[in-house]
Motif scaffolding. Structure first.
Motif: not given
Length: 777
Positions: A140-159
């Protein structure tokens, strides 16, 4: 504190995170933990507990932490050293009560290496107590980390995308504003140019008859790619330094803008040279004339020459970015009538003229760029109804080239060589040739032509079979036998063809004759509508016969009336297309072997001040003569003797005819070893010089003080043969003096000497024919 009985050995510090090497000794109080469980009834454990009963509380905490670790990692067997456990418990109790590091906790074991290897095994944690929960938690922690990292990278790309779009849009708006500003500025400059051109045309006659200042800017406004590929570009722009000789008109002052800094030796040379005019009128006027000449010309170098030493910018662009030089020119022409005489037109010419507030004696840059190409020149000649070589212009594709060439070769069966000329190149750089003798079907086509006869051959259905065979063989013929004229610019036909199709070009026939003479005629298209012939000469070529190195003045190959008719028609056609100023036209003349009639073809048109015209100005300055193109004579006033001066003052000054050889593109690498003053002294020692009284001899044109590899030379004599012989002898003497047997140096002297020898042979043959005709008559 509880002391360990029976031993004073020190136990390694268990606070360290890394495993510590444990001294090899036998513990007195060992016990065993099997499958993470302690047997409280075991003898070894009872002995250990009894020995350390006084500090059992802290030891029990450490023991529980160890058991918990072994249970979580499902360790089957652990051998505990009682002394190490007690020591670890005391350190844990004194320092911290947090969960101890795994490596520190395992240091109390005697088989700690074996246990550490098991604990470090991937996935071992999930085999022990609570392993399923730990695994689920980790997943669960790895999945949450993956989701958070993916969301962060997506946010960085959009930014990043948003920032990029914002910056790009801002830059786009800025560039659009700059472009609009530049377009508005250039449009304003163009309107001002047209307004001043109208004023120049309306007042041209008055300006020519009154005092005026001519601003000479010998700029070569070629495209950037052409300028970058030219070596010694600044020297090429300075070849027309003899424009200074415009001061031979007493009403003219010259401001010459130089593309490079000139040394004191060149400045002194031209200052002395320009004092020769009217030296034969007497000693009283000599000093006055010399001082007057020295005050009527100024040589300026833009300061931007030092800022852009390797950019190969045209002179107009350098002057545009030189505010101090522009300010000085403004001060020099303040309150005077002035106009600019440029070189190859460039858009920055308008900016310089607008800054100075003076007109340009030239067409608009767009008009000049349209008609200064090879295809544009053919359009001018067609409009003037002047005969041109068989050919076609505006060729931009390979299929068009092959089809046009097949059509032309079929219609002009007697042409033995075809030329390919790029639209925007100059000086023979963009020319290639191919001979028809290499075509396997050429002899067959020639037989077909003779079988049908000239009249029937004009019918298209008869030519069709020959055209198809030509079209089939032309691609391979060109790939194998076509040759660029200057392999230093385009080493192969493939490289030439690539640039030819990109720029566009012309296919033309080379004159079908063994004896071909090329002429250059310089015209002034006056803003008021008049056409004046300023110079006419026969070209001297290099080894490839496609690049001019000099000329003989005046020309003697074409009747002056015929030449004047051609020039007037071309000049009027140019004026109708809003072309004014100085233009240069190249012609070829030859005898048609079929009809034995002289033919004159117009082959090239340059809308610029030519090198030949600049040398002609020096010629007229030194001789004090007049080049009468209507009669084809260079008329030079005879020197007046002092004893006859009184009797001839009222009479017309007698004149003599002179001939001159002009060479503006002389090159010798070894010239760089001599300073100009040493070179001139060497020439003087060999009798190479100019006689002011007889108006004969040699004059040099110097271009730069640094490299000193390029120069110009002019020889004047009573007849053409004498001028040619003097020119060739000068080249030979100079080459021998500056060259050793093992250091010849790169030069075009030898090519020019060979060309002069050919001309001398032709002159001798013409004299022999004339003598034979006279004897026969």
């Amino acid at each position: 504190m509880c002391m360990m009985p029976g031993t004073n050995n020190l136990i390694p510090n268990s606070h360290q995170n890394l495993p510590v090497q444990i001294p090899a000794y036998i513990s007195k109080y060992p016990f065993t933990i099997i499958k993470a469980q302690i047997n409280p009834m075991a003898t070894d454990f009872c002995v250990f507990k009894q020995s350390f009963n006084l500090c059992w509380g802290s030891v029990l905490d450490a023991l529980e932490a160890l058991v918990k670790l072994l249970r979580e990692f499902a360790v089957p067997l652990a051998k505990v050293s009682g002394e190490r456990l007690v020591e670890f418990a005391h350190g844990w109790d004194d320092g911290w009560r947090k969960a101890p590091p795994v490596t520190s906790l395992l240091s109390v074991l005697e088989n700690w290496e074996e246990v550490l290897g098991l604990v470090s095994r991937p996935g071992q944690r999930y085999k022990g107590e609570g392993g399923t929960v730990a695994a689920a938690t980790h997943i669960q922690s790895c999945w949450r980390r993956y989701l958070a990292r993916t969301s962060y990278l997506h946010h960085c790309r959009r930014k990043w995308a948003a920032e990029t779009i914002a910056v790009t849009w801002w830059m786009h708006n800025q560039l659009r504003g700059v472009r609009k500003s530049l377009q508005a500025q250039r449009f304003r400059q163009l309107l001002n140019f047209r307004s001043r051109a109208q004023h120049l045309a309306a007042n041209w006659k008055h300006i020519q008859s009154s005092k005026r200042t001519i601003i000479h800017i010998p700029s070569l406004g070629f495209s950037q790619s052409q300028r970058q590929n030219l070596r010694g570009f600044d020297i090429l722009q300075n070849i027309q330094l003899s424009r200074l000789c415009d001061i031979r008109d007493e009403n003219v002052e010259v401001v010459y803008v130089s593309p490079r800094h000139l040394g004191d030796d060149i400045l002194h040379y031209y200052s002395s040279l320009l004092k020769y005019e009217r030296v034969t009128e007497g000693a009283d006027t000599r000093t006055t004339e010399a001082s007057s000449c020295s005050r009527r010309f100024v040589i300026l170098t833009p300061e931007a020459v030092d800022y852009f030493p390797t950019h190969n910018m045209c002179l107009s662009t350098l002057l545009k970015y030189s505010p101090h030089t522009l300010k000085r020119i403004q001060n020099l022409i303040q309150g005077k009538q002035a106009y600019i005489v440029g070189g190859v037109a460039h858009v920055d010419d308008l900016a310089v003229a607008d800054e100075l507030g003076v007109p340009i004696l030239a067409p608009e840059p767009t008009v000049s760029q349209l008609y200064s190409t090879k295809s544009g020149g053919r359009r001018i000649f067609f409009g003037a109804e002047v005969e041109v070589p068989p050919g076609e212009g505006d060729i931009y594709s390979l299929n068009q080239l092959h089809g046009t060439l097949a059509e032309l070769m079929t219609q002009n069966i007697h042409v033995h060589r075809w030329l390919f000329k790029m639209d925007s190149e100059h000086g023979g750089r963009g020319t290639a040739y191919c001979d028809t003798c290499h075509l396997s079907c050429y002899n067959w086509a020639l037989q077909e032509y003779h079988r049908y006869g000239p009249e029937k051959w004009k019918r298209e259905w008869i030519q069709e079979s020959a055209r198809l065979r030509y079209l089939d063989e032309i691609p391979g013929w060109l790939a194998r036998y076509a040759r660029p004229a200057k392999t230093s610019c385009y080493p192969t036909w493939a490289s030439f063809l690539k640039t030819f199709l990109r720029q566009g070009g012309v296919v033309e026939a080379y004159p079908p004759s063994e004896s071909v003479t090329c002429l250059t005629v310089d015209l002034l298209l006056e803003p008021g509508g008049g056409v004046a012939m300023l110079s006419c000469g026969e070209q001297l070529h290099d080894s490839c016969d496609l690049e001019s190195l000099g000329s003989t003045v005046p020309q003697t190959s074409v009747h002056p009336d015929s030449l004047n008719s051609i020039c007037m028609r071309v000049g009027q056609t140019c004026i109708q297309r809003l072309i004014v100023g100085y233009i240069s036209m190249d012609l070829v003349t030859f005898v048609n072997p079929n009809t034995m009639e002289q033919k004159v073809w117009a082959i090239d048109l340059d809308l610029k001040y030519s090198d030949q015209l600049a040398m002609t100005q020096m010629l007229l300055m030194m001789t004090g003569g007049t080049l009468n193109c209507l009669t084809g004579c260079l008329e030079v006033p005879m020197p007046i003797r002092e004893k006859c001066h009184e009797h001839q003052t009222a009479a017309k000054t007698p004149v003599e005819n002179r001939f001159a050889v002009l060479g503006s593109h002389l090159f010798h690498l070894n010239l760089s070893m001599l300073y100009h003053n040493v070179f001139l002294k060497m020439c003087k020692a060999h009798g190479i010089g100019y006689n002011v009284k007889s108006k004969e001899g040699t004059v040099f044109a110097l271009y730069d003080s640094i490299e000193r590899c390029n120069m110009g030379m002019m020889t004047v004599s009573e007849d053409l043969r004498g001028a040619l012989v003097t020119f060739a002898q000068n080249l030979s003497v100079i080459h021998q003096e500056i060259s050793a047997s093992k250091m010849q140096g790169g030069t075009n002297f030898k090519e020019l000497i060979k060309e002069i020898e050919k001309v001398l042979q032709q002159i001798a043959q013409n004299k022999m024919r004339a003598l034979e005709d006279k004897t026969a008559a």
